[in-house]
Design a protein around this motif. Structure first.
Motif, PDB file in Angstrom:
ATOM      1  N   VAL A  75       0.842  -1.205   0.000  1.00  0.00           N
ATOM      2  CA  VAL A  75       0.000   0.000   0.000  1.00  0.00           C
ATOM      3  C   VAL A  75       0.874   1.250   0.000  1.00  0.00           C
ATOM      4  O   VAL A  75       0.634   2.191  -0.755  1.00  0.00           O
ATOM      5  CB  VAL A  75      -0.958  -0.011   1.216  1.00  0.00           C
ATOM      6  CG1 VAL A  75      -1.655   1.336   1.379  1.00  0.00           C
ATOM      7  CG2 VAL A  75      -1.983  -1.122   1.081  1.00  0.00           C
ATOM      8  N   VAL A  76       1.902   1.252   0.834  1.00  0.00           N
ATOM      9  CA  VAL A  76       2.813   2.395   0.886  1.00  0.00           C
ATOM     10  C   VAL A  76       3.546   2.543  -0.439  1.00  0.00           C
ATOM     11  O   VAL A  76       3.668   3.644  -0.979  1.00  0.00           O
ATOM     12  CB  VAL A  76       3.815   2.245   2.057  1.00  0.00           C
ATOM     13  CG1 VAL A  76       4.895   3.309   1.990  1.00  0.00           C
ATOM     14  CG2 VAL A  76       3.084   2.310   3.386  1.00  0.00           C
ATOM     15  N   ALA A  77       4.051   1.438  -0.994  1.00  0.00           N
ATOM     16  CA  ALA A  77       4.800   1.483  -2.253  1.00  0.00           C
ATOM     17  C   ALA A  77       3.946   1.993  -3.406  1.00  0.00           C
ATOM     18  O   ALA A  77       4.458   2.625  -4.325  1.00  0.00           O
ATOM     19  CB  ALA A  77       5.358   0.102  -2.582  1.00  0.00           C
ATOM     20  N   GLN A  78       2.653   1.721  -3.368  1.00  0.00           N
ATOM     21  CA  GLN A  78       1.765   2.154  -4.457  1.00  0.00           C
ATOM     22  C   GLN A  78       1.222   3.566  -4.261  1.00  0.00           C
ATOM     23  O   GLN A  78       0.562   4.093  -5.149  1.00  0.00           O
ATOM     24  CB  GLN A  78       0.597   1.174  -4.590  1.00  0.00           C
ATOM     25  CG  GLN A  78       1.019  -0.172  -5.117  1.00  0.00           C
ATOM     26  CD  GLN A  78      -0.118  -1.177  -5.165  1.00  0.00           C
ATOM     27  OE1 GLN A  78      -1.021  -1.144  -4.336  1.00  0.00           O
ATOM     28  NE2 GLN A  78      -0.069  -2.069  -6.137  1.00  0.00           N
ATOM     29  N   HIS A  79       1.518   4.188  -3.145  1.00  0.00           N
ATOM     30  CA  HIS A  79       1.037   5.543  -2.879  1.00  0.00           C
ATOM     31  C   HIS A  79       1.563   6.487  -3.962  1.00  0.00           C
ATOM     32  O   HIS A  79       2.697   6.372  -4.420  1.00  0.00           O
ATOM     33  CB  HIS A  79       1.509   5.992  -1.492  1.00  0.00           C
ATOM     34  CG  HIS A  79       0.885   7.264  -1.046  1.00  0.00           C
ATOM     35  ND1 HIS A  79       1.386   8.492  -1.408  1.00  0.00           N
ATOM     36  CD2 HIS A  79      -0.203   7.499  -0.277  1.00  0.00           C
ATOM     37  CE1 HIS A  79       0.637   9.441  -0.883  1.00  0.00           C
ATOM     38  NE2 HIS A  79      -0.336   8.870  -0.176  1.00  0.00           N
ATOM     39  N   GLY A 133       5.675   8.741  -7.416  1.00  0.00           N
ATOM     40  CA  GLY A 133       6.242   9.946  -8.028  1.00  0.00           C
ATOM     41  C   GLY A 133       7.725  10.078  -7.740  1.00  0.00           C
ATOM     42  O   GLY A 133       8.520  10.413  -8.622  1.00  0.00           O
ATOM     43  N   GLU A 134       8.113   9.802  -6.496  1.00  0.00           N
ATOM     44  CA  GLU A 134       9.526   9.883  -6.127  1.00  0.00           C
ATOM     45  C   GLU A 134      10.338   8.800  -6.830  1.00  0.00           C
ATOM     46  O   GLU A 134      11.452   9.053  -7.294  1.00  0.00           O
ATOM     47  CB  GLU A 134       9.689   9.775  -4.608  1.00  0.00           C
ATOM     48  CG  GLU A 134      11.100   9.964  -4.130  1.00  0.00           C
ATOM     49  CD  GLU A 134      11.685  11.346  -4.439  1.00  0.00           C
ATOM     50  OE1 GLU A 134      12.920  11.441  -4.470  1.00  0.00           O
ATOM     51  OE2 GLU A 134      10.933  12.314  -4.651  1.00  0.00           O
ATOM     52  N   ILE A 172       5.259  -2.143  -9.481  1.00  0.00           N
ATOM     53  CA  ILE A 172       5.484  -1.131  -8.450  1.00  0.00           C
ATOM     54  C   ILE A 172       6.771  -0.363  -8.720  1.00  0.00           C
ATOM     55  O   ILE A 172       6.804   0.855  -8.654  1.00  0.00           O
ATOM     56  CB  ILE A 172       5.549  -1.780  -7.048  1.00  0.00           C
ATOM     57  CG1 ILE A 172       4.193  -2.366  -6.699  1.00  0.00           C
ATOM     58  CG2 ILE A 172       5.983  -0.766  -5.993  1.00  0.00           C
ATOM     59  CD1 ILE A 172       4.146  -3.120  -5.396  1.00  0.00           C
ATOM     60  N   ASP A 173       7.838  -1.074  -9.036  1.00  0.00           N
ATOM     61  CA  ASP A 173       9.164  -0.472  -9.165  1.00  0.00           C
ATOM     62  C   ASP A 173       9.422   0.109 -10.547  1.00  0.00           C
ATOM     63  O   ASP A 173       8.785  -0.262 -11.532  1.00  0.00           O
ATOM     64  CB  ASP A 173      10.243  -1.510  -8.877  1.00  0.00           C
ATOM     65  CG  ASP A 173      10.192  -1.995  -7.441  1.00  0.00           C
ATOM     66  OD1 ASP A 173       9.928  -1.167  -6.556  1.00  0.00           O
ATOM     67  OD2 ASP A 173      10.414  -3.191  -7.206  1.00  0.00           O
ATOM     68  N   TYR A 174      10.407   1.008 -10.586  1.00  0.00           N
ATOM     69  CA  TYR A 174      10.936   1.536 -11.841  1.00  0.00           C
ATOM     70  C   TYR A 174      12.315   0.930 -12.047  1.00  0.00           C
ATOM     71  O   TYR A 174      13.046   0.711 -11.083  1.00  0.00           O
ATOM     72  CB  TYR A 174      11.044   3.065 -11.790  1.00  0.00           C
ATOM     73  CG  TYR A 174       9.729   3.759 -11.981  1.00  0.00           C
ATOM     74  CD1 TYR A 174       9.362   4.275 -13.220  1.00  0.00           C
ATOM     75  CD2 TYR A 174       8.837   3.899 -10.933  1.00  0.00           C
ATOM     76  CE1 TYR A 174       8.144   4.914 -13.402  1.00  0.00           C
ATOM     77  CE2 TYR A 174       7.615   4.532 -11.099  1.00  0.00           C
ATOM     78  CZ  TYR A 174       7.273   5.039 -12.335  1.00  0.00           C
ATOM     79  OH  TYR A 174       6.068   5.656 -12.528  1.00  0.00           O
TER      80      TYR A 174
END
Length: 123
Positions: free
Chosen positions: A11-15, A20-21, A55-57
């Protein structure tokens, strides 16, 4: 007593702020990596791509259009040779290539230590 919820990290990772960061950081690393690659590019087709997973870039050194040498570009290679069949004569021809120092494009751009991948001695 505190309770830990397994889905909290996701949930935090998808915020939106976190995403954006992550996107901004991936962009910054990608720009630095592209600058490093351009300084060393001769006739190659290697490029820097930024990809977004679930989730990740990811900042990727890609050489799919060229000799598929991204691993050699990043970490270097030892001298060697390989055989290829001449399309006109059908003969096997030995092609030699020289050693090459790694450029550590991704490691440098992301401020990670430069480590060459290699054989592990189990003795």
């Amino acid at each position: 007593m505190a309770k830990v919820y397994l889905k909290t990290n996701k949930v935090v990772a998808q915020h939106a702020d976190v995403q954006g960061e992550l996107e901004n950081r991936a962009f910054e690393v990608g720009v630095r990596a592209e600058q490093i690659l351009v300084e060393h590019r001769q006739d190659g087709h290697a490029e820097i791509d930024i990809e977004h997973g679930d989730i990740d870039y990811y900042v990727v050194l890609s050489d799919e259009r060229g000799q598929k040498a991204a691993l050699s570009i990043e970490y270097g290679r030892e001298a060697g040779e390989y055989e290829v069949r001449d399309p006109e004569t059908g003969e096997l021809v030995t092609v030699e290539y020289g050693a090459m120092e790694g450029l550590y494009v991704l490691a440098t751009a992301s401020h990670l230590p430069k480590k060459r991948k290699g054989k592990v001695d189990l003795d």
